[in-house]
Each structure stands twice: as C-alpha cells, then as structure tokens.
Design an enzyme around this catalytic site. Structure first.
Site, PDB file in Angstrom:
ATOM      1  CE1 TYR A  55      91.368  60.245  65.377  1.00 56.53           C
ATOM      2  CE2 TYR A  55      89.658  61.351  66.637  1.00 56.53           C
ATOM      3  CZ  TYR A  55      90.328  61.139  65.440  1.00 56.53           C
ATOM      4  OH  TYR A  55      89.942  61.831  64.313  1.00 56.53           O
ATOM      5  CG  ASN A  94      80.962  69.083  69.966  1.00 58.17           C
ATOM      6  OD1 ASN A  94      81.538  69.589  68.976  1.00 58.17           O
ATOM      7  ND2 ASN A  94      80.301  69.819  70.841  1.00 58.17           N
ATOM      8  CG  HIS A 111      81.137  64.962  62.821  1.00 59.55           C
ATOM      9  ND1 HIS A 111      81.545  66.268  62.936  1.00 59.55           N
ATOM     10  CD2 HIS A 111      80.477  64.879  61.647  1.00 59.55           C
ATOM     11  CE1 HIS A 111      81.157  66.946  61.853  1.00 59.55           C
ATOM     12  NE2 HIS A 111      80.493  66.133  61.072  1.00 59.55           N
ATOM     13  N   GLY A 178      77.875  77.184  68.864  1.00 54.55           N
ATOM     14  CA  GLY A 178      79.310  76.878  68.988  1.00 54.55           C
ATOM     15  C   GLY A 178      79.925  76.178  67.806  1.00 54.55           C
ATOM     16  CG  ASN A 204      79.562  80.660  67.252  1.00 55.22           C
ATOM     17  OD1 ASN A 204      79.677  79.522  67.714  1.00 55.22           O
ATOM     18  ND2 ASN A 204      80.486  81.224  66.471  1.00 55.22           N
TER      19      ASN A 204
END
Ligand code: APR
Length: 237
Positions: A55, A94, A111, A178, A204
C-alpha cells in the site's frame, strides 16, 4: 435535470488512463501479487510488512497521479445536476482520490481510501499520505504496530452500504464505469437498480461479466466514452 438522480459506480478502469493499475486485466495488479497476501486480514496478520510495502507503493504512486477526462467529466456533471436541482452520487470501488482531485464532492468510497489509515485496536481513523510502517503509533490509543490502511479487504464489510442501496432505490439512472463486475456487492448493484425500475448503462473498455444485465452499453476508453456520455446528458437536459 430538475430532480433527476443518477448513481455512478466506478472501478479501476476509470483510473487506468491516469496510470493507476487495474486488477484483472492481462497485466493487472492481481497478476503480480497474490491478493490473499495483501488484501485480506489473514495476509496482514501473517506478514504486515508486506502489506505496508504494497500500500505504501500504491500511496506513493497516487501522489503525482492526475485525474483524466473521465473524472473531470463526472465532476462537471455533478455541478450541472446540482445547479439544476438534480443529484449525482459517485460510488467508487477505487481507493484512489482522483474523483476528489477532479472536483467531485459527492463520492462514497465503498472499499476505503489509500489516503486514510486506522488503528486495529481502537479503530481511530487518520488521514495518511506517506509510508505507514510497523513502528507507527496510534495517536489515539498509543498502541504501536497496529495501524493499517483504511482499505476494505476481502472478507470485510464494504463501507456505506445502507446509503448506497437507498440511493439505488431512488435513482433514475445507474451507470457502471470501468469495472469488471466480478466483485460483490458492487457487481450486484445493476440488479438492485433493475429491481427498483431504474434504467441502467454500462460504460467500459469492453463488455463486463455483467454486460447482459444492463439496458445499454457503450464501449471504449473511459477518457473518451465518459465525456461523450456526459455531453449527451447535458445536451438532453
Ligand atoms: N477505460 C474503461 N474501462 C477500462 C479501461 C479504460 N481505459 N481499462 C480497463 N478497463 C476496464 C476493464 O475492461 C475491466 O472491465 O476496467 C475493468 C477493471 O476491472 P478490474 O481490474 O476487475 O477492477 P475492478 O472492477 O475495479 O475490481 C473491483 O476488486 O480487487 C478488488 O477491491 C478491488 O475495487 C477492486 C474490486
């Protein structure tokens, strides 16, 4: 657009042209590192340094990353809809902050976010823009080495689900941008929208696993097809 409500779901594909990797394309992130090692609580317990390294690298890559035309188009649409008495909500899978960098304000990160961390002991959250490591101490409870990225890992409950389902129930249009449609609950939002009589559109690079569930689809690079779609919405207003 008086009173019109649009819910937009975004995935890694909207940030691909900004240099942030996707997960399941041919050279995707999960082809380089096993998600079990860096995106599960078990992986963090097993080797927290590996998770911090993963990360920290993504957080560092985010610093210079710039929104692309797709992010800016959604920010323009949010402003136009708000001015006309409507509402645009972005629900993003994202963990980057490119929607915010482009000027979007009504964004839910289901998320989590790379630029936030929390303490595994007291759950106190903090903004965090640099490396996180094993010796970092929680500013709230003073415990060392339990700080973790505020990213929702596999097996954990995504954030904002109640608000998301409420928005999906009240929307006039649900647009998915996406995302491969391979991770739930996000992959199920199109069905939730349909059950509520909401029109659905997929934007997409190529038809996703869920393409069949959408009323309509436009395919191509997000930086091209999202601004084109926004232009059509603004022209039809
Ligand atoms: N423009 C539009 N779409 C694109 C582009 C682009 N330039 N590049 C790639 N795509 C599309 C791909 O065709 C694919 O359908 O974006 C999608 C990316 O899919 P994934 O890599 O699976 O990413 P995503 O759907 O966001 O993954 C969902 O899985 O690993 C977890 O938590 C992680 O949030 C992530 C979730």
């Amino acid at each position: 657009m008086q009173g019109v409500r649009i819910v937009v779901l975004t995935g890694a594909g909207i940030s691909a042209e900004s240099g942030m990797g996707t997960f399941r394309d041919k050279d995707g992130i999960w082809t380089k590192v096993p998600l079990e090692d860096v995106a599960t609580p078990e992986g963090f317990a097993r080797n927290p340094q590996l998770v911090h390294d993963f990360y920290n690298a993504r957080r560092a890559a985010l610093k210079p990353a710039k929104p692309n035309a797709a992010h800016f188009a959604l920010a323009e649409l949010e402003r136009a809809m708000r001015d006309a008495g409507g509402d645009l909500l972005i629900v993003t899978q994202n963990v980057d902050n490119l929607h915010e960098k482009a000027g979007s304000e009504n964004v839910l990160h289901m998320h989590g976010e790379l630029t936030k961390v929390f303490c595994g002991s007291c759950h106190h959250k903090l903004d965090w823009f640099d490396d996180l490591g094993l010796v970092d101490v929680c500013g709230h409870c003073g415990k060392e080495g339990l700080m973790r990225p505020d990213v929702v890992w596999f097996g954990e409950m995504p954030y904002h689900m109640e608000n998301i389902y409420q928005a999906l129930g009240q929307a006039d249009l649900f647009v998915s941008i996406g995302t491969s449609g391979s991770v739930y609950p996000a992959a199920g939002f199109v069905n939730e929208a349909r059950m509520n009589g909401v029109s659905t559109l997929e934007l997409n690079l190529e038809p996703s696993e869920n393409a069949h569930a959408f009323d309509d689809g436009r395919y191509g690079a997000a930086s091209e097809i999202v601004p084109a779609w926004v232009d059509d919405v603004l022209k039809s207003a």
